[in-house]
Design a protein around this motif. Structure first.
Motif, PDB file in Angstrom:
ATOM      1  N   TRP A 258      35.614  47.372  48.155  1.00  0.00           N
ATOM      2  CA  TRP A 258      36.657  48.101  48.131  1.00  0.00           C
ATOM      3  C   TRP A 258      37.441  47.304  48.881  1.00  0.00           C
ATOM      4  O   TRP A 258      38.722  47.183  48.009  1.00  0.00           O
ATOM      5  N   SER A 259      37.194  46.048  50.110  1.00  0.00           N
ATOM      6  CA  SER A 259      38.666  45.793  49.803  1.00  0.00           C
ATOM      7  C   SER A 259      39.251  44.329  48.738  1.00  0.00           C
ATOM      8  O   SER A 259      40.332  44.346  48.754  1.00  0.00           O
ATOM      9  N   GLY A 260      38.618  43.824  48.137  1.00  0.00           N
ATOM     10  CA  GLY A 260      39.410  43.326  46.676  1.00  0.00           C
ATOM     11  C   GLY A 260      39.531  44.032  45.859  1.00  0.00           C
ATOM     12  O   GLY A 260      40.834  43.859  45.094  1.00  0.00           O
ATOM     13  N   THR A 261      39.068  45.150  45.437  1.00  0.00           N
ATOM     14  CA  THR A 261      39.766  46.034  44.362  1.00  0.00           C
ATOM     15  C   THR A 261      40.820  46.253  45.081  1.00  0.00           C
ATOM     16  O   THR A 261      42.177  46.416  44.228  1.00  0.00           O
ATOM     17  N   TYR A 262      41.335  46.862  46.291  1.00  0.00           N
ATOM     18  CA  TYR A 262      42.888  47.679  46.917  1.00  0.00           C
ATOM     19  C   TYR A 262      43.712  45.844  46.588  1.00  0.00           C
ATOM     20  O   TYR A 262      44.606  46.937  46.398  1.00  0.00           O
ATOM     21  N   ASN A 268      48.690  44.727  41.629  1.00  0.00           N
ATOM     22  CA  ASN A 268      49.309  45.893  39.895  1.00  0.00           C
ATOM     23  C   ASN A 268      48.466  45.535  39.179  1.00  0.00           C
ATOM     24  O   ASN A 268      48.902  45.463  37.719  1.00  0.00           O
ATOM     25  N   PHE A 269      47.040  44.958  39.564  1.00  0.00           N
ATOM     26  CA  PHE A 269      45.833  44.594  38.852  1.00  0.00           C
ATOM     27  C   PHE A 269      45.444  46.140  38.051  1.00  0.00           C
ATOM     28  O   PHE A 269      45.712  46.541  38.533  1.00  0.00           O
ATOM     29  N   ALA A 275      38.505  45.119  40.076  1.00  0.00           N
ATOM     30  CA  ALA A 275      37.038  45.366  40.144  1.00  0.00           C
ATOM     31  C   ALA A 275      36.379  44.310  40.244  1.00  0.00           C
ATOM     32  O   ALA A 275      35.783  43.838  40.690  1.00  0.00           O
ATOM     33  N   LYS A 276      37.494  43.046  39.164  1.00  0.00           N
ATOM     34  CA  LYS A 276      36.863  42.015  39.482  1.00  0.00           C
ATOM     35  C   LYS A 276      37.262  41.268  40.673  1.00  0.00           C
ATOM     36  O   LYS A 276      35.917  40.388  41.256  1.00  0.00           O
ATOM     37  N   LEU A 301      40.260  33.556  44.829  1.00  0.00           N
ATOM     38  CA  LEU A 301      39.357  33.935  43.660  1.00  0.00           C
ATOM     39  C   LEU A 301      40.390  34.868  42.754  1.00  0.00           C
ATOM     40  O   LEU A 301      39.395  34.922  41.613  1.00  0.00           O
ATOM     41  N   ILE A 302      41.158  35.216  43.112  1.00  0.00           N
ATOM     42  CA  ILE A 302      42.066  35.417  41.406  1.00  0.00           C
ATOM     43  C   ILE A 302      41.459  34.540  41.071  1.00  0.00           C
ATOM     44  O   ILE A 302      42.030  34.443  39.388  1.00  0.00           O
ATOM     45  N   ASP A 303      42.693  33.314  41.239  1.00  0.00           N
ATOM     46  CA  ASP A 303      42.231  32.123  40.151  1.00  0.00           C
ATOM     47  C   ASP A 303      41.194  31.028  39.406  1.00  0.00           C
ATOM     48  O   ASP A 303      41.196  31.751  38.148  1.00  0.00           O
ATOM     49  N   LYS A 304      40.192  31.938  40.773  1.00  0.00           N
ATOM     50  CA  LYS A 304      38.891  31.534  39.529  1.00  0.00           C
ATOM     51  C   LYS A 304      38.144  33.111  38.768  1.00  0.00           C
ATOM     52  O   LYS A 304      37.424  32.409  37.924  1.00  0.00           O
TER      53      LYS A 304
END
Length: 310
Positions: A258-262, A268-269, A275-276, A301-304
């Protein structure tokens, strides 16, 4: 304005220290901060965003511990009521590499309250989140509906964690009827396959997703443990494999997702890339024991996983 505000339980997770066959065989437990709405607020706050929680705790040592942890993590605590008449909730959890057995002792979380200041905070928040605990008593459902109406009227993004288990339910209406009431307010619902089964009985994965959409949810992420997740916008559906390579304990993995998704939404993804990022947060959380994520910088994590098309 808060980036994220949640409504629901804050509690103590007492997690067994050994892998054993069932809680009845556990002898030693460690105290951990817990409660899904609060875990998510802690995780998002740790990445530099403004968060708050609407909840209730007892005027007891466990409540003191919870407040000190939240303040240390820079989560706003203005809307947490300290009540002499109820105890802070405690949940005993089996340390597990799979879906963990748990047993709750509930008090404060069945008797939540909200004031005008909290309603105003939801009105101005970017994201409002709640879980099944927040509608599992008649009192809580009545309050939740007030907050959902405010969120809807002010374009606050609404996420719902349908983490239903019969042992949690104290409402006079059944869970399926409760879903009919609250899902039309929801921009995102993220059930696990176990959650969906406990709510709707044995169905196919595709049928679960279809039902959530039919009842009003705009976006659905159905998580499948080691098999990843299925993400549906209502118009498009994609399977995503799990990013997890190491599993020590599953407690809090859903909250990390949930945390990463939010955070993805704040960045603005679209639903699929958000979800990734949730998937990546969950993989990091699975490497350790406890529900609160330890992550230095979400941009790594966004970069990866996102910018490189992970």
């Amino acid at each position: 304005m808060f980036d994220f505000i949640s409504f629901g339980e804050i509690l103590i997770d007492m997690i067994s220290t050994d892998y054993v066959n069932g809680l009845k065989n556990s002898n030693v437990f460690e105290k951990h901060f817990g409660g899904s709405p609060a875990n998510i607020a802690m995780n998002i706050s740790s990445q530099g965003f403004s968060t708050s929680v609407i909840s209730k705790i007892g005027n007891d040592p466990f409540g003191d511990y919870i407040l000190s942890r939240m303040k240390k993590s820079k989560v706003n605590t203005d809307f947490i009521k300290i009540d002499d008449d109820y105890n802070t909730d405690i949940v005993f959890v089996l340390k597990s590499q799979f879906s963990p057995e748990f047993y709750p002792y509930r008090s404060s979380s069945l008797n939540l309250e909200v004031n005008d200041e909290a309603i105003e905070a939801v009105k101005n928040a970017k994201i409002f989140h709640f879980s099944t605990w927040s509608l599992s008593s008649d009192n809580n459902l009545e309050i939740l509906l007030k907050l959902l109406k405010v969120a809807k009227e002010n374009d606050t993004y609404v996420g719902f964690d349908p983490n239903y288990r019969k042992i949690l339910w104290h409402s006079s209406i059944d869970i399926q009827n409760a879903m009919k009431i609250i899902l039309p307010y929801c921009d995102l619902v993220k059930p696990s396959d176990d959650d969906a089964k406990y709510i709707f009985g044995e169905r196919s994965i595709d049928k679960y997703i279809e039902i959530f959409h039919e009842l009003g949810a705009k976006n659905v992420i159905l998580t499948l443990g080691k098999d990843g997740s299925i993400v549906s916008s209502g118009e498009e559906k994609r399977s995503q494999p799990s990013f997890a390579k190491e599993v020590v304990d599953t407690t809090g993995a859903g909250d990390a997702f949930w945390s990463g998704t939010y955070i993805g939404f704040i960045e603005n993804f679209d639903i699929f890339n958000a979800a990734k990022l949730g998937n990546a947060f969950s993989a990091e959380n699975l490497k350790k024991v406890g529900a609160v994520l330890r992550l230095k910088n979400y941009h790594d994590l966004i970069d990866k996983y996102i910018q490189k098309g992970g």
